[in-house]
Design a protein around this motif. Structure first.
Motif, PDB file in Angstrom:
ATOM      1  N   LEU A  11      -0.197 -11.813  -2.148  1.00  0.00           N
ATOM      2  CA  LEU A  11       0.516 -10.637  -2.628  1.00  0.00           C
ATOM      3  C   LEU A  11       0.340 -10.481  -4.136  1.00  0.00           C
ATOM      4  O   LEU A  11       0.094  -9.370  -4.642  1.00  0.00           O
ATOM      5  CB  LEU A  11       1.991 -10.755  -2.261  1.00  0.00           C
ATOM      6  N   ALA A  12       0.424 -11.596  -4.867  1.00  0.00           N
ATOM      7  CA  ALA A  12       0.234 -11.540  -6.320  1.00  0.00           C
ATOM      8  C   ALA A  12      -1.204 -11.157  -6.670  1.00  0.00           C
ATOM      9  O   ALA A  12      -1.457 -10.327  -7.549  1.00  0.00           O
ATOM     10  CB  ALA A  12       0.594 -12.887  -6.941  1.00  0.00           C
ATOM     11  N   ARG A  13      -2.175 -11.735  -5.974  1.00  0.00           N
ATOM     12  CA  ARG A  13      -3.577 -11.430  -6.246  1.00  0.00           C
ATOM     13  C   ARG A  13      -3.905  -9.978  -5.927  1.00  0.00           C
ATOM     14  O   ARG A  13      -4.654  -9.323  -6.667  1.00  0.00           O
ATOM     15  CB  ARG A  13      -4.482 -12.374  -5.438  1.00  0.00           C
ATOM     16  N   ILE A  14      -3.358  -9.470  -4.817  1.00  0.00           N
ATOM     17  CA  ILE A  14      -3.619  -8.084  -4.443  1.00  0.00           C
ATOM     18  C   ILE A  14      -2.958  -7.126  -5.423  1.00  0.00           C
ATOM     19  O   ILE A  14      -3.523  -6.078  -5.774  1.00  0.00           O
ATOM     20  CB  ILE A  14      -3.150  -7.833  -2.997  1.00  0.00           C
ATOM     21  N   THR A  15      -1.765  -7.454  -5.900  1.00  0.00           N
ATOM     22  CA  THR A  15      -1.104  -6.628  -6.914  1.00  0.00           C
ATOM     23  C   THR A  15      -1.999  -6.451  -8.133  1.00  0.00           C
ATOM     24  O   THR A  15      -2.181  -5.332  -8.640  1.00  0.00           O
ATOM     25  CB  THR A  15       0.234  -7.265  -7.320  1.00  0.00           C
ATOM     26  N   PRO A  72       2.625  -9.999 -11.699  1.00  0.00           N
ATOM     27  CA  PRO A  72       4.025 -10.197 -11.321  1.00  0.00           C
ATOM     28  C   PRO A  72       4.516 -11.591 -11.704  1.00  0.00           C
ATOM     29  O   PRO A  72       3.721 -12.506 -11.939  1.00  0.00           O
ATOM     30  CB  PRO A  72       3.997 -10.038  -9.805  1.00  0.00           C
ATOM     31  N   VAL A  73       5.829 -11.736 -11.736  1.00  0.00           N
ATOM     32  CA  VAL A  73       6.455 -13.054 -11.812  1.00  0.00           C
ATOM     33  C   VAL A  73       6.627 -13.548 -10.381  1.00  0.00           C
ATOM     34  O   VAL A  73       6.947 -12.766  -9.473  1.00  0.00           O
ATOM     35  CB  VAL A  73       7.820 -12.985 -12.518  1.00  0.00           C
ATOM     36  N   VAL A  74       6.399 -14.834 -10.152  1.00  0.00           N
ATOM     37  CA  VAL A  74       6.598 -15.431  -8.833  1.00  0.00           C
ATOM     38  C   VAL A  74       7.628 -16.533  -8.952  1.00  0.00           C
ATOM     39  O   VAL A  74       7.525 -17.392  -9.835  1.00  0.00           O
ATOM     40  CB  VAL A  74       5.276 -15.994  -8.268  1.00  0.00           C
ATOM     41  N   TRP A  75       8.627 -16.509  -8.081  1.00  0.00           N
ATOM     42  CA  TRP A  75       9.613 -17.579  -8.014  1.00  0.00           C
ATOM     43  C   TRP A  75       9.199 -18.609  -6.973  1.00  0.00           C
ATOM     44  O   TRP A  75       8.776 -18.255  -5.867  1.00  0.00           O
ATOM     45  CB  TRP A  75      10.977 -17.037  -7.610  1.00  0.00           C
ATOM     46  N   ALA A 103       0.827  -1.209   0.000  1.00  0.00           N
ATOM     47  CA  ALA A 103       0.000   0.000   0.000  1.00  0.00           C
ATOM     48  C   ALA A 103       0.863   1.263   0.000  1.00  0.00           C
ATOM     49  O   ALA A 103       1.660   1.495   0.912  1.00  0.00           O
ATOM     50  CB  ALA A 103      -0.926   0.002   1.213  1.00  0.00           C
ATOM     51  N   GLY A 104       0.720   2.066  -1.047  1.00  0.00           N
ATOM     52  CA  GLY A 104       1.459   3.314  -1.158  1.00  0.00           C
ATOM     53  C   GLY A 104       2.853   3.165  -1.730  1.00  0.00           C
ATOM     54  O   GLY A 104       3.597   4.160  -1.803  1.00  0.00           O
ATOM     55  N   TYR A 105       3.232   1.966  -2.145  1.00  0.00           N
ATOM     56  CA  TYR A 105       4.575   1.721  -2.659  1.00  0.00           C
ATOM     57  C   TYR A 105       4.502   1.169  -4.084  1.00  0.00           C
ATOM     58  O   TYR A 105       3.423   0.887  -4.605  1.00  0.00           O
ATOM     59  CB  TYR A 105       5.317   0.719  -1.770  1.00  0.00           C
ATOM     60  N   THR A 106       5.681   1.008  -4.689  1.00  0.00           N
ATOM     61  CA  THR A 106       5.746   0.382  -6.002  1.00  0.00           C
ATOM     62  C   THR A 106       5.287  -1.061  -5.898  1.00  0.00           C
ATOM     63  O   THR A 106       5.785  -1.822  -5.062  1.00  0.00           O
ATOM     64  CB  THR A 106       7.185   0.426  -6.553  1.00  0.00           C
ATOM     65  N   LEU A 107       4.330  -1.446  -6.729  1.00  0.00           N
ATOM     66  CA  LEU A 107       3.824  -2.811  -6.694  1.00  0.00           C
ATOM     67  C   LEU A 107       4.894  -3.776  -7.184  1.00  0.00           C
ATOM     68  O   LEU A 107       5.729  -3.429  -8.028  1.00  0.00           O
ATOM     69  CB  LEU A 107       2.576  -2.926  -7.565  1.00  0.00           C
ATOM     70  N   PRO A 108       4.888  -4.997  -6.684  1.00  0.00           N
ATOM     71  CA  PRO A 108       5.945  -5.948  -7.065  1.00  0.00           C
ATOM     72  C   PRO A 108       5.833  -6.396  -8.517  1.00  0.00           C
ATOM     73  O   PRO A 108       4.747  -6.646  -9.017  1.00  0.00           O
ATOM     74  CB  PRO A 108       5.713  -7.126  -6.109  1.00  0.00           C
ATOM     75  N   ASP A 109       6.978  -6.491  -9.176  1.00  0.00           N
ATOM     76  CA  ASP A 109       7.016  -7.195 -10.454  1.00  0.00           C
ATOM     77  C   ASP A 109       7.688  -8.557 -10.303  1.00  0.00           C
ATOM     78  O   ASP A 109       7.629  -9.391 -11.202  1.00  0.00           O
ATOM     79  CB  ASP A 109       7.663  -6.379 -11.575  1.00  0.00           C
ATOM     80  N   LEU A 110       8.293  -8.806  -9.125  1.00  0.00           N
ATOM     81  CA  LEU A 110       8.792 -10.138  -8.776  1.00  0.00           C
ATOM     82  C   LEU A 110       8.453 -10.424  -7.320  1.00  0.00           C
ATOM     83  O   LEU A 110       8.713  -9.593  -6.442  1.00  0.00           O
ATOM     84  CB  LEU A 110      10.303 -10.233  -8.981  1.00  0.00           C
ATOM     85  N   ILE A 111       7.882 -11.592  -7.068  1.00  0.00           N
ATOM     86  CA  ILE A 111       7.569 -12.064  -5.719  1.00  0.00           C
ATOM     87  C   ILE A 111       8.323 -13.367  -5.510  1.00  0.00           C
ATOM     88  O   ILE A 111       8.287 -14.261  -6.369  1.00  0.00           O
ATOM     89  CB  ILE A 111       6.052 -12.284  -5.549  1.00  0.00           C
ATOM     90  N   VAL A 112       9.005 -13.490  -4.394  1.00  0.00           N
ATOM     91  CA  VAL A 112       9.789 -14.690  -4.101  1.00  0.00           C
ATOM     92  C   VAL A 112       9.040 -15.518  -3.065  1.00  0.00           C
ATOM     93  O   VAL A 112       8.922 -15.131  -1.899  1.00  0.00           O
ATOM     94  CB  VAL A 112      11.197 -14.327  -3.590  1.00  0.00           C
ATOM     95  N   GLY A 113       8.509 -16.655  -3.500  1.00  0.00           N
ATOM     96  CA  GLY A 113       7.763 -17.552  -2.630  1.00  0.00           C
ATOM     97  C   GLY A 113       6.306 -17.646  -3.036  1.00  0.00           C
ATOM     98  O   GLY A 113       5.615 -16.629  -3.143  1.00  0.00           O
ATOM     99  N   HIS A 114       5.831 -18.875  -3.254  1.00  0.00           N
ATOM    100  CA  HIS A 114       4.448 -19.089  -3.696  1.00  0.00           C
ATOM    101  C   HIS A 114       3.647 -19.835  -2.636  1.00  0.00           C
ATOM    102  O   HIS A 114       2.837 -20.708  -2.944  1.00  0.00           O
ATOM    103  CB  HIS A 114       4.427 -19.861  -5.031  1.00  0.00           C
TER     104      HIS A 114
END
Length: 311
Positions: free
Chosen positions: A158-162, A170-173, A140-151
């Protein structure tokens, strides 16, 4: 008044037993819990005894900060009524037994301000509001992730909220093959198969303490690494690669009430789904088995305890 509760007597010693509840004050609710969640982050650290010094730490304790149930007694001057279905982020109502975080019990006494009314249709999925609020607070209030580490569950939320907030998928590792499936509108891959080295915002929810150097190497100039997991050891990184990228680092702390209200709104509007995240369910009488499964089985995304059957 007593209730049945999960008790961590000491590290790696669990009991399910009756504990005394404090007498409710006029502004307290009594809540009959239907389901509570098992956290594989903080609760695992409490279970193993590796939790860093934290306010309220000590044993014996009642764990859990993800509970949903119905109000059996309302409070004075409260808009919530008996029979309302509510989410409760834990309680501290067990006399000499610590409530850290105090949600894994059949009955809770909590201040009315701690309970949030949720739609009955959520049922057991309501326990996920705390993790959803955690994910929302990180972005919230920050740059949204384009990479998330951990599924795991937090990474999925986090990916759904983005996406719900209008960000690009985003890409998820994920390195564990048991956790690759289940993406909703985004891709999941292994870091070894990803050649991108220009990510603007990398959010780590893996809890791994030794990833910083590899994550910094994937940043674009001025990019940011966000530590959104929970870490039980010191973190370090090599200075020069971070210096060359003018990398930024941020720690996402505990969610606040506005975050909970925000994700509640996203869920009610249909923009955020909590489907497919709860994979395992057990009753409190086999709690030891439930916790073992939650902490050791990679196919277990989220374990919940079902308190809805009578004692």
């Amino acid at each position: 008044m007593e209730t049945q509760a999960i008790i961590f007597e000491k590290p790696e010693a669990l009991a399910v037993r009756a504990v005394e509840l404090k007498a409710p004050a006029e502004d307290d609710l009594i809540i009959d819990v239907a389901w509570s969640g098992v956290s594989t982050g903080t609760e695992r650290l409490l279970w193993t005894g590796r939790m860093p010094q934290f306010p309220g730490m000590g044993y014996p304790l009642v764990p859990g900060y993800e509970a949903v149930g119905r109000i059996s007694r309302s409070a004075r001057d409260c808009s919530l009524r008996e029979g309302d279905f509510v989410f409760v982020p834990g309680a501290s109502c067990f006399g000499e037994v610590r409530g850290l975080f105090g949600g894994s019990a059949r009955r809770l006494v909590v201040p009315a301000r701690r309970a949030v009314a949720i739609d009955d249709s959520l049922q057991e999925r309501g326990v996920l509001l705390a993790l959803a609020a955690t994910a929302y607070h990180a972005v919230a209030g920050y740059t949204l992730p384009d990479l998330i580490v951990g599924h795991g569950v937090l990474g999925r939320l986090l990916a759904r909220i983005t996406i719900a907030l209008g960000g690009d998928a985003p890409v998820v590792w994920e390195t564990n093959s048991d956790r690759v499936a289940g993406a909703m509108g985004y891709s999941v891959t292994n870091s070894q198969d990803d050649t991108n080295r220009s990510y603007r915002a990398i959010y780590d929810v893996s809890g791994s303490h030794d990833l910083l150097d590899s994550l910094i190497s994937r940043l674009s100039p001025g990019g940011e690494v966000v530590l959104a997991g929970f870490y039980d050891v010191s973190l370090s990184f090599k200075f020069v690669p971070a210096f060359l990228r003018e990398a930024r680092m941020r720690v996402a702390a505990e969610w606040k009430d506005p975050d909970l209200r925000a994700v509640k709104g996203l869920i009610e509007s249909g923009d955020l789904s909590l489907d497919g995240l709860i994979t395992h369910r057990k009753t409190p009488d086999v709690a030891a088995d439930a916790y073992h499964t939650a902490f050791t089985d990679p196919t277990c995304l989220k374990m919940i305890l079902d308190w809805s059957t009578p004692q």
